[in-house]
Design an enzyme around this catalytic site. Structure first.
Site, mmCIF file in Angstrom:
data_model
loop_
_atom_site.group_PDB
_atom_site.id
_atom_site.type_symbol
_atom_site.label_atom_id
_atom_site.label_comp_id
_atom_site.label_asym_id
_atom_site.label_seq_id
_atom_site.Cartn_x
_atom_site.Cartn_y
_atom_site.Cartn_z
ATOM 1 N N LEU A 181 2.977 -0.784 -1.746
ATOM 2 C CA LEU A 181 2.461 -1.456 -0.551
ATOM 3 C C LEU A 181 3.401 -2.582 -0.137
ATOM 4 O O LEU A 181 3.900 -3.328 -0.972
ATOM 5 C CB LEU A 181 1.067 -2.023 -0.817
ATOM 6 C CG LEU A 181 -0.008 -1.019 -1.252
ATOM 7 C CD1 LEU A 181 -1.364 -1.704 -1.318
ATOM 8 C CD2 LEU A 181 -0.067 0.181 -0.308
ATOM 9 N N ASP A 223 0.550 -2.786 -7.124
ATOM 10 C CA ASP A 223 0.386 -2.079 -5.846
ATOM 11 C C ASP A 223 1.255 -0.837 -5.794
ATOM 12 O O ASP A 223 1.653 -0.390 -4.726
ATOM 13 C CB ASP A 223 0.724 -3.014 -4.678
ATOM 14 C CG ASP A 223 2.162 -3.529 -4.743
ATOM 15 O OD1 ASP A 223 2.739 -3.540 -5.849
ATOM 16 O OD2 ASP A 223 2.712 -3.915 -3.697
#
Length: 569
Positions: A181, A223
């Site tokens: 991300l 992430d």
């Protein structure tokens, strides 16, 4: 209690049935089978509490039946007591190891022993079932990410090995997608970990909507996510999935009533094209993903072999940076800056250099690695402290009006400690903020970043001068001049004009100079290397000059000599 007797000897079956029927305290519903095949057929349509199973039978024996039952989940829910004409201890152990709960020699069968064996077998079976369920729960926990419910890294790597092996047999391809991300750390740092967790869970929901049910999907940590795509026939198959995922991130996330924009960078590696080894394939996908981030984030990058060389080089430089920073062995060089009107020395720009060593890296090579690894904060702090300390010495020895220009990375501007580090260096060296020029490049301003804007405004308010470096190269947005507290604009050396009237650079250079002067910016010409270039800069009424014609970058010792000559000391 429902009992199934499986024995090829009809006499033995009658003995067992008669023995069970002799009980006056309990009722047993008994069925019989004369072979393993008949017994499995009865199990297929009925549920029994216990099976009394003969060890030795023709064709298929009782131990094989137990093994088959445990191999089929829908047939493995019944306790088993093995019976045999032999009382061999090794045979009894083999029966227990196969999955039976008890063993009785046929010559010892009595009502008491038979009922006790059935009771014990049922109880052992219940315990085994509980233990098995506990094992499955622990296994699930060990293989699952608790926040998202996805497979974790360990389970994913096992799935990947199986998928690669299966596709080798089928002759098809596997695509491995590594996802990370974008700007997730900023969400965590500014809104808290609860908001970060919400982004992760919403991201999983969006990504899952782009996948088929049979595609492996895992959270590898933080992430970072990964996806396995099997039976890939064309590269476009993987591209299609990647594009669906990218499109799913176009809409902002709703976090705590606020809209949060968070993209995703995707790296793709193909098996067997890039590698047939699971660990190597993961590395290839990771490297491709980092390339996607380098290319501006929120995009897709397929692995290419030369990425590995670049990645290895970055790894080597990263380790070297750690050692150099730890040993405090960077060097600062100082390039003089002069007044364009009268040639007076105004100050210096501090330029970081690699230590003198057999392996040497230039700033354009090691600074990007330092920014990616966040080592730039430590390096930047060292530059600030060293440059201000040197300026304080020159104030005492030569001229208290000399300025020091210090390059500030976009990453440093996102560090809330930057102002306090600058303040601490000022106080330690008794230097005024007005004598410090903080140089930034437009890359720091391209994306609307509230932390960068805040940092620049606070630094400017504190008294530091802000210079926009390399103007004329890249974006050169006039809006940046208006939106940020910029005092000085440095024209990139690529803008330096020639004396030819037809040269477009001459006209562009003149137009830029006129515009910036009209807007009341202090304009600095970089890269002045010839007398004609210096004459043109003076003709266009630029304020300051910097370049090899006027002064090369020098270490502190040579700069001391240069200053002594300037001030005739």
């Amino acid at each position: 209690m429902k009992v199934l007797i499986v024995d090829d000897d009809a006499v033995d079956r009658r003995v067992v049935r008669r023995t069970l029927g002799a009980s006056g305290d309990s009722y047993h519903e008994v069925q019989e089978a004369s072979s393993v095949a008949e017994g499995l057929e009865l199990l297929d349509g009925n549920q029994f509490d216990v099976i009394l199973l003969d060890c030795r039978m023709p064709d298929v024996d009782g131990i094989e039946m137990v093994t088959d039952m445990h191999a089929k989940p829908d047939m493995g829910n019944t306790a088993v007591v093995m019976i045999s004409a032999s009382d061999d201890t090794n045979l009894a152990l083999r029966c227990i190891e196969a999955g039976a709960q008890d063993f009785i020699p046929k010559n010892e069968i009595t009502l008491a022993k038979l009922e006790r064996a059935i009771l014990h077998a049922n109880k052992r079976f219940e315990i085994e079932q509980r233990m098995h369920m506990s094992y499955l729960e622990v296994k699930k926990m060990a293989e699952m990410d608790p926040l998202t419910g996805l497979s974790n890294r360990y389970h994913f790597e096992e799935m990947l090995k199986v998928m690669i092996a299966n596709n080798k047999r089928d002759g098809s391809n596997v695509a491995l997608l590594a996802l990370d991300l974008d700007n997730f750390k900023h969400v965590n740092d500014t809104m808290g970990h609860e908001a970060g967790d919400s982004v992760l869970k919403q991201s999983v929901k969006r990504i899952r909507s782009c996948l088929r049910n049979n595609e492996g999907f895992a959270r590898l940590g933080g992430d970072e996510f990964a996806i396995i795509l099997g039976n890939i026939t064309h590269v476009e198959d993987a591209s299609s999935v990647c594009n669906r995922v990218l499109n799913s991130f176009k809409l902002p996330f709703n976090i705590q009533g606020k809209e949060v924009i968070c993209g995703v960078s995707i790296g793709v590696a193909l098996c067997p094209v890039d590698s047939s080894d699971s660990q190597a394939l993961l590395r290839c996908a990771d490297i491709a993903m980092y390339r996607a981030k380098q290319n501006g984030k929120n995009g897709i990058s397929f692995y290419e072999p030369h990425y590995q060389t670049e990645f290895n080089q970055r790894f080597i430089i990263h380790n070297a940076l750690n050692n150099v920073l730890k040993n405090d062995s960077f060097r600062l060089f100082y390039q003089p800056i002069f007044c364009a009107k009268n040639g007076k020395l105004l100050g210096f720009e501090a330029l970081i250099r690699w230590p003198e060593a057999e392996v040497f890296y230039t700033p354009d090579v090691f600074i990007p690695v330092a920014e990616q690894s966040k080592l730039i904060d430590g390096i930047g702090q060292w530059v600030i402290e060293t440059a201000m300390n040197q300026l304080a010495l020159w104030h005492q020895q030569f001229d208290a009006n000399l300025t020091m220009s210090i390059n500030i990375s976009p990453v440093q501007l996102q560090n809330e400690r930057l102002l306090s580090e600058c303040q601490r260096a000022l106080d330690a060296n008794n230097v005024s903020a007005s004598k410090i020029i903080l140089e930034i490049t437009e890359t720091a301003l391209i994306k609307d970043n509230s932390m960068v804007t805040h940092s620049l405004r606070v630094l400017s308010k504190y008294g530091f001068k802000i210079a926009l470096d390399d103007f004329g190269m890249g974006f050169s947005s006039v809006a940046h001049l208006m939106d940020y507290p910029i005092d000085i604009v440095k024209l990139d050396k690529s803008m330096q004009a020639t004396t030819q009237v037809s040269d477009k650079r001459l006209r562009v250079f003149e137009a830029l100079a006129l515009m910036l002067k009209t807007l009341d910016f202090i304009v600095v010409a970089e890269g002045v290397e010839t007398e004609s270039q210096m004459s043109l800069c003076q003709k266009f009424e630029l304020d300051r000059l910097q370049g090899y014609l006027l002064g090369m970058p020098m270490d502190a010792t040579k700069t001391d000599v240069f200053l002594a000559q300037q001030y005739q000391i």
